[in-house]
Every structure is written in structure tokens, then in C-alpha cells.
Scaffold this motif. Structure first.
Motif, PDB file in Angstrom:
ATOM      1  N   PHE A 186       0.844  -1.196   0.000  1.00 28.14           N
ATOM      2  CA  PHE A 186       0.000   0.000   0.000  1.00 28.14           C
ATOM      3  C   PHE A 186       0.881   1.249   0.000  1.00 28.14           C
ATOM      4  CE2 PHE A 186      -4.503   1.100   1.754  1.00 28.14           C
ATOM      5  CZ  PHE A 186      -4.578   2.142   0.852  1.00 28.14           C
ATOM      6  N   LYS A 203      -6.022  -2.443  -2.532  1.00 25.81           N
ATOM      7  CA  LYS A 203      -5.497  -2.244  -1.166  1.00 25.81           C
ATOM      8  C   LYS A 203      -6.585  -1.723  -0.234  1.00 25.81           C
ATOM      9  CE  LYS A 203      -1.366  -3.651  -1.938  1.00 25.81           C
ATOM     10  NZ  LYS A 203      -0.943  -4.931  -1.324  1.00 25.81           N
ATOM     11  N   CYS A 204      -7.410  -0.809  -0.736  1.00 23.33           N
ATOM     12  CA  CYS A 204      -8.499  -0.270   0.093  1.00 23.33           C
ATOM     13  C   CYS A 204      -9.487  -1.380   0.446  1.00 23.33           C
ATOM     14  CB  CYS A 204      -9.213   0.869  -0.626  1.00 23.33           C
ATOM     15  SG  CYS A 204      -8.250   2.376  -0.678  1.00 23.33           S
ATOM     16  N   ASP A 205      -9.754  -2.240  -0.526  1.00 22.90           N
ATOM     17  CA  ASP A 205     -10.632  -3.392  -0.299  1.00 22.90           C
ATOM     18  C   ASP A 205     -10.068  -4.282   0.805  1.00 22.90           C
ATOM     19  OD1 ASP A 205     -12.994  -3.571  -1.717  1.00 22.90           O
ATOM     20  OD2 ASP A 205     -11.948  -3.962  -3.609  1.00 22.90           O
ATOM     21  N   THR A 209      -9.924   0.461   3.930  1.00 22.97           N
ATOM     22  CA  THR A 209      -9.530   1.874   4.042  1.00 22.97           C
ATOM     23  C   THR A 209     -10.557   2.710   3.282  1.00 22.97           C
ATOM     24  OG1 THR A 209      -7.235   1.232   4.162  1.00 22.97           O
ATOM     25  CG2 THR A 209      -7.679   3.522   3.572  1.00 22.97           C
ATOM     26  N   ARG A 210     -11.208   3.598   4.003  1.00 21.31           N
ATOM     27  CA  ARG A 210     -12.312   4.346   3.405  1.00 21.31           C
ATOM     28  C   ARG A 210     -11.832   5.596   2.663  1.00 21.31           C
ATOM     29  NH1 ARG A 210     -18.035   5.819   6.366  1.00 21.31           N
ATOM     30  NH2 ARG A 210     -19.033   6.796   4.580  1.00 21.31           N
ATOM     31  N   TYR A 211     -10.818   6.271   3.241  1.00 18.67           N
ATOM     32  CA  TYR A 211     -10.384   7.539   2.639  1.00 18.67           C
ATOM     33  C   TYR A 211      -8.943   7.436   2.135  1.00 18.67           C
ATOM     34  CZ  TYR A 211     -14.492   9.216   5.132  1.00 18.67           C
ATOM     35  OH  TYR A 211     -15.769   9.374   5.581  1.00 18.67           O
ATOM     36  N   LEU A 212      -8.721   8.095   1.031  1.00 15.79           N
ATOM     37  CA  LEU A 212      -7.391   8.100   0.430  1.00 15.79           C
ATOM     38  C   LEU A 212      -7.007   9.563   0.203  1.00 15.79           C
ATOM     39  CD1 LEU A 212      -5.705   5.635  -0.581  1.00 15.79           C
ATOM     40  CD2 LEU A 212      -6.505   6.191  -2.882  1.00 15.79           C
ATOM     41  N   PHE A 229     -13.333   5.450  -6.581  1.00 18.58           N
ATOM     42  CA  PHE A 229     -12.974   6.569  -5.699  1.00 18.58           C
ATOM     43  C   PHE A 229     -13.780   7.811  -6.066  1.00 18.58           C
ATOM     44  CE2 PHE A 229      -9.206   3.862  -5.644  1.00 18.58           C
ATOM     45  CZ  PHE A 229      -8.981   3.762  -4.282  1.00 18.58           C
ATOM     46  N   TYR A 243     -13.477   5.825  -0.852  1.00 19.30           N
ATOM     47  CA  TYR A 243     -13.598   4.579  -1.606  1.00 19.30           C
ATOM     48  C   TYR A 243     -15.025   4.073  -1.427  1.00 19.30           C
ATOM     49  CZ  TYR A 243     -12.544  -0.054  -3.387  1.00 19.30           C
ATOM     50  OH  TYR A 243     -12.536  -1.197  -4.135  1.00 19.30           O
TER      51      TYR A 243
END
Lengths: 258, 362
Positions: A186, A203-205, A209-212, A229, A243
Motif C-alpha cells: 500500500f 489495497k483499500c478493499d 480503508t475508506r479515505y485516500l 474513488f 472509496y
């Protein structure tokens, strides 16, 4: 012995202050008449220096204590105190000239702490944390009732949790530590000059991870919107995405159930 | 209202409490003609030492910051009240002029005044810079974050400060819990722990460090007090221009003031030199009797060693070597071999916490 001298060279760096300290030590050894001052600044300093340069001390410290920090042993030597005392003795005899001379030597031979600190800059708030970090963290907190799960660009890693510990991250400052042995795919993706949102979505999946938060000046290999996104706000050059391919309400219920 | 609470808290915890808590340790050094600076300095070391003794059991026992803060406050209240009682009794018994040195009635030269003014300007410059300039450091992601976690989530060293996940008690840092002192100040003042660490504490610690140098200079220039301000100007210059490498104590002093290792290098070690100089002066060879207050000096060393433990686990080893070497030198130079066992006793915190570190690591 070679390794100890190497550590000393690293500690003494570029300036001449260490040379001045040794000159001051010799000066005090020759002219100082106060027996107690000689005990503290001359005999004490010499004994400590002799201890630091003992190979057996170096071996024991680096083997059993903390290998890379032997340079801290130099903190025990009264370098500043000895230098200032010797300087004061000189100045007290030739006040104005001596005073200006010693300050000039310090200014020219040393290096100002504020100019030397690479990242030093004017504080933007009372926390002494970049305002971009503070504003983005505040905005995320306003949007989220539960814990904020967010991934940040490398330059923000040391700051985020100094400001807001309610934000949880898939990787942290350990990624910037050269002694850190691990890795995070990540982090590699986020620190790349070209952002691949397809892989970032994976990676968010995986990490929930909700926010990038990404640097908008970087180039994008593919469109964030096509990979789930959604841009929710911007602060200066930073773009904050949410996400959207995970049902976050469902996820929150699962977390609460566990 | 919140600002008033913050100002009151800092006046209390960084001003009044150390001043009262310092009465008892300074009483062991001098019973009369005490300087307020020395009392204040002793008080700060007393505060730090008591915090170390209180905090470690609470952290190892996985208790909360609330419980630690409550217990520590009670202990400090008792010490402060005891200090107040001792001070009042001493003032009633003697007189305030005899008990405290408020204004030194010494005739100073024009040059001396100029040197004092230059020093004060340099001191203010460093304090202002500590507030206005931010010097980010990666280690803060550990130290300051732990302080923030403790203040906001009421757990001490149990979380991973980098990511927010669960962590484990890391003995190297648990035994040197200075971030919890920051957290406690943040909790009491209602101010964010990052602001306490980066903006409030540096001002206090810079002032405190120069107070140590001032007291040390008083001893070094015992018969030439006019040299004291010149020494302080030079020390300030060395601190400001001491960035000859990233490792120097001077670099740490002005860019990482709030971190434990900087406190060790710039507050504790100079204070140890001050106490050692006091011991050297009081036990000089040739003097028939040992000067008063030597026992008090060893008590101050004990407080310094506990403060060293609070600041840095590794610092204990440095203090052990530093004081061990010096006691040997002083005992030989001053022909007072009895100093060796006294020195070994004052180093007790070093053995204790090093042993705990080894046991904790195992």
C-alpha cells in the motif's frame, strides 16, 4: 579503534567547535589555577574521553546496548561548558575584543541550529503540525461518526497521529524508518510518483480503508472515479477521495458486532 | 474560559508546584541564604523524579492516565504543602532576607550589565524561535503520538502509535515515560498534547536549562561572579551555533527540546555537572571539614538520576558511566574515598531501571 574514530568524526561533523574544545581543554590544563575547576573540566573530561575511546567499552555498548547510537556517549563530555569557560577566561582579560572574537568564531566555525535543521519552517499553528494535516484531519472527523480509516501520502505520515489519534492508518511512520525491516505494498503504491488507482482500490478493499489522501500534483495512471474513488474535497494540492465499493454502514455494523 | 484554565494550569504546574516542591531538597543543600533559582530547579527535578516513581508502576500495571494523574497530583500536593510549611517555619525562625536571596546587593560594572542584557536577549530569541519555528522530527510520531493517545484515549503505551492498531508494552520506552508527563499536562490544561509538547514545554525547558547553566557558572566562577553573564552569553552562542552535526546535544536542544533524549543531554547532564561541581567544591582537598550540604548534593544526584530515567532508558547508562568516572576522579583528587560508596548509592535508580529493562526484555 577505527570504528570509534569514525563515530567521533560523524559526531564532530563539519564545524571547528570540537577542535576549539580540545584547544580549550589544553589551555585550561596549562593555565587554570582553580583546583576544583581543573577536577571537573580537565581531569573529568580527559577521563571521560579516555573511557569513550576504550575499544572494550565500544564493544560492550554496541553488542549489548544499542549498536547505532554510540555517538550519544559524546553527550557526557562537557563540550559546551568547557568551551564557554575557556572563552570566558580569555574574554575576562580582553573584554570587548575577546567577546567579539569568540562570538565571530562561534558564528563562522559553527552552524546555526535553525538553518541546519532541514525541515525547519515557520509554525502554522500552535500544534506545530502542517496546517494541511490539521485541516484534512478535521474535515474527515466532521464527516465520520466512527473511527476514520485513511491512507496518507508519505510526507504526512509523521504528523497525522500527532494531531488526531482517532484516525487509523494501514501503514505508518515505520515505513520511513531506514531500520524498519518490513514493507507495505500500500505504502509503495502511495509513494510512487504515478498513482495506480486500480491497485490502490485492491489495497483499500483488503485493508478496509475508506479515505485516500493523495498529492494532486502526481500523475494518475488511471481514473480514480473508474476504480471506485469519489472525490470529496481538496485542501491545497491534496485531494481526498472516498472509496465507495465497500458498504461502510454494513462494515460498521460488523465491527460493532465483533 | 479555556485559555484561563490553560494559563492557570501552566502557572501552577510549571511555576508554583516546582517552587514549593523545591523547598525540601534545597533545604538539604542550604538552610539559609537560598536562591529562588536553586529552589525552583530542585523543585523541577523533584517533580520529574516523583513522576518517574509514580508512572512506571501504573504503566506496567496497564492502568489509565486518569489514575496516574490523580495519584501523582496527590503526591505532589503533599510535597508542595510540606515545602510551604518548611518555608514558612524557616522564614518565621529567621527572616525572609536571611532565608532567601531576593536581590543580591552586589555592585555590578557597566560591562556586566551589558553582558546580562545580551544574554537575556539571546534567551528570549531562543524561546521565541521555539514557539514560532517548527522543526519536525520523525521520532515525534512515536513520542508525541503516545502523549496524544494517552490524553485522548486514556491508555498508556498500549496502542501502536504509528497506525492506531493494538500495540504491546515496549519496555525500552515504558521505563522512560516522559510522553506521559506531556499527556498529564495536556489533560490538566485541556490543551492538545502536541501543542504542549511543541509550543509550551520548550519555553519552560529552555529557561530551565539556562537556569542550570547559571547555577553551574556561579560555582565555576565562585570568586569572579562578574564572569557569570559572559559564560551564559557564550553558552547561548554555542547552543545556537552548535549544529556542527545532527548528533550534537545542541542540535537536539533547539530542534527536539520536548523529547526525552534532549532533556537528558541538555537538562539532566548539565545538572549532574552542577551537582558534581558542588560536591567537588565542598570536599576540596586540604579542607579540614567537609562543607555543609554534601548529603543534600547526593540527594540531588538521586533526583537527577530518576529524571534521567524518565527521559531516556539509554540515558541511565550514560549517567552511570558519567558519575562513576567522576566519583573516581573526585575521590582521588580530593582524597575522599568515602565519596565512592555515596556515589554508588545515588546511582541506585540506574541499577534499578537497567535491571527492570533487562527483566522486561527477557
Amino acid at each position: 579503534m577505527g570504528e570509534i574514530i569514525e563515530v567521533y568524526s560523524e559526531y564532530s561533523g563539519s564545524g571547528i567547535l570540537m577542535v576549539l574544545f580540545f584547544v580549550g581543554l589544553i589551555y585550561l590544563a596549562l593555565v587554570e589555577r582553580d583546583r576544583s575547576v581543573r577536577t571537573l573540566l580537565v581531569y573529568g573530561s580527559i577521563s571521560l574521553i579516555a573511557t569513550i575511546f576504550q575499544p572494550v567499552v565500544f564493544y560492550l555498548y554496541t553488542t549489548y546496548v544499542d549498536g547505532p547510537t554510540y555517538w550519544r556517549m559524546w553527550w557526557m563530555i562537557p563540550i559546551g561548558i568547557g568551551l564557554a569557560y575557556a572563552g570566558t577566561k580569555l574574554i575576562s582579560k580582553h573584554q570587548t575584543t575577546g567577546f567579539l572574537l569568540v562570538l565571530a568564531i562561534l558564528a563562522l566555525g559553527g552552524k546555526a541550529v535553525y538553518s541546519g535543521a532541514a525541515d525547519a519552517k515557520t509554525a502554522e499553528n500552535i500544534y506545530q503540525i502542517p496546517q494541511a494535516v490539521v485541516s484534512i484531519a478535521d474535515e474527515l472527523e466532521n464527516r465520520e461518526d466512527a473511527v476514520v480509516y485513511a491512507a496518507f501520502p508519505p510526507e504526512m505520515l509523521i504528523f497525522i497521529r500527532q494531531y488526531d489519534v482517532a484516525i487509523r492508518m494501514p501503514y505508518g511512520r515505520e515505513m520511513l524508518d531506514e531500520n524498519w525491516g518490513g514493507s507495505s505494498g500500500f505504502y509503495q503504491l502511495m509513494s510512487s510518483p504515478e498513482l495506480d488507482f486500480e491497485k490502490l482500490a485492491e489495497k483499500c478493499d483488503y485493508n478496509f480503508t475508506r479515505y485516500l489522501i493523495v498529492d494532486g500534483n502526481k500523475s494518475f495512471l488511471n481514473q480514480p472515479q473508474e476504480n471506485g474513488f469519489e472525490q470529496i474535497f481538496m485542501y491545497e494540492k491534496y485531494i481526498v477521495y472516498e472509496y465507495t465499493r465497500i458498504d461502510w454502514e454494513q462494515r460498521q455494523l460488523e465491527l460493532e458486532a465483533n | 474560559m479555556q485559555t484561563l484554565q490553560q494559563v492557570t494550569c501552566f502557572i501552577l504546574w510549571l511555576g508554583l508546584v516546582p517552587l514549593l516542591a523545591g523547598v525540601i531538597p534545597s533545604h538539604f543543600i542550604e538552610k539559609k541564604h537560598k536562591s529562588i533559582g536553586l529552589i525552583y530547579l530542585c523543585g523541577f527535578f523533584m517533580m520529574f523524579a516523583v513522576f518517574q516513581l509514580t508512572a512506571v508502576p501504573f504503566i506496567v500495571g496497564k492502568r489509565t492516565l486518569t489514575e496516574l494523574s490523580f495519584s501523582y497530583t496527590i503526591v505532589m500536593e503533599i510535597i508542595s504543602v510540606a515545602g510551604l510549611i518548611v518555608a514558612v517555619i524557616s522564614i518565621v525562625k529567621h527572616s525572609i532576607e536571611e532565608y532567601l536571596i531576593i536581590f543580591e546587593k552586589v555592585k555590578r560594572s557597566k560591562q556586566e550589565y551589558v553582558a546580562w542584557i545580551i544574554f537575556l536577549l539571546l534567551l528570549i530569541f531562543q524561546m521565541v524561535m521555539s514557539v514560532c519555528i517548527m522543526t519536525p522530527d520523525g521520532d515525534d510520531a512515536y513520542y508525541v503520538s503516545h502523549a496524544v493517545i494517552s490524553d485522548q484515549q486514556d491508555s498508556m503505551f498500549l496502542k501502536n502509535s504509528y497506525t492506531g492498531g493494538d500495540g504491546i508494552l515496549d519496555f525500552r520506552h515504558v521505563l522512560a515515560p516522559f510522553p506521559m508527563f506531556i499527556a498529564m499536562l495536556a489533560r490538566k490544561s485541556g490543551m492538545h498534547a502536541a501543542a504542549v509538547a511543541h509550543t509550551i514545554l520548550p519555553v519552560a525547558l529552555i529557561g530551565l536549562t539556562y537556569l542550570v547553566y547559571w547555577k553551574l557558572a556561579d560555582l565555576l566562577f565562585e570568586k569572579k561572579q562578574e564572569n557569570v553573564p559572559i559564560f551564559l552569553v557564550l553558552i547561548s552562542g554555542i547552543q545556537i551555533f552548535g549544529n556542527y552535526s545532527v548528533y550534537t546535544s545542541e542540535t537536539f536542544f533547539l530542534t527536539r527540546t520536548w523529547q526525552g533524549k534532549s532533556i537528558l543531554a541538555n537538562l539532566v547532564i548539565p545538572f549532574v555537572f552542577f551537582v558534581l561541581m558542588a560536591i567537588i567544591r565542598r570536599t576540596e582537598k586540604g579542607k579540614e571539614s567537609v562543607g555543609k550540604g554534601v548529603g543534600g548534593c547526593f540527594f540531588l544526584l538521586l533526583l537527577a538520576n530518576l529524571t534521567g530515567a524518565l527521559a531516556s532508558s539509554l540515558g541511565l547508562l550514560l549517567l552511570l558511566i558519567l558519575e562513576g568516572v567522576f566519583f573516581l576522579v573526585i575521590a582521588i583528587r580530593n582524597h575522599r574515598l568515602w565519596l565512592l560508596p555515596c556515589g554508588l548509592l545515588s546511582l541506585f535508580p540506574c541499577y534499578l531501571y537497567i535491571l527492570l529493562y533487562v527483566l522486561g526484555g527477557a
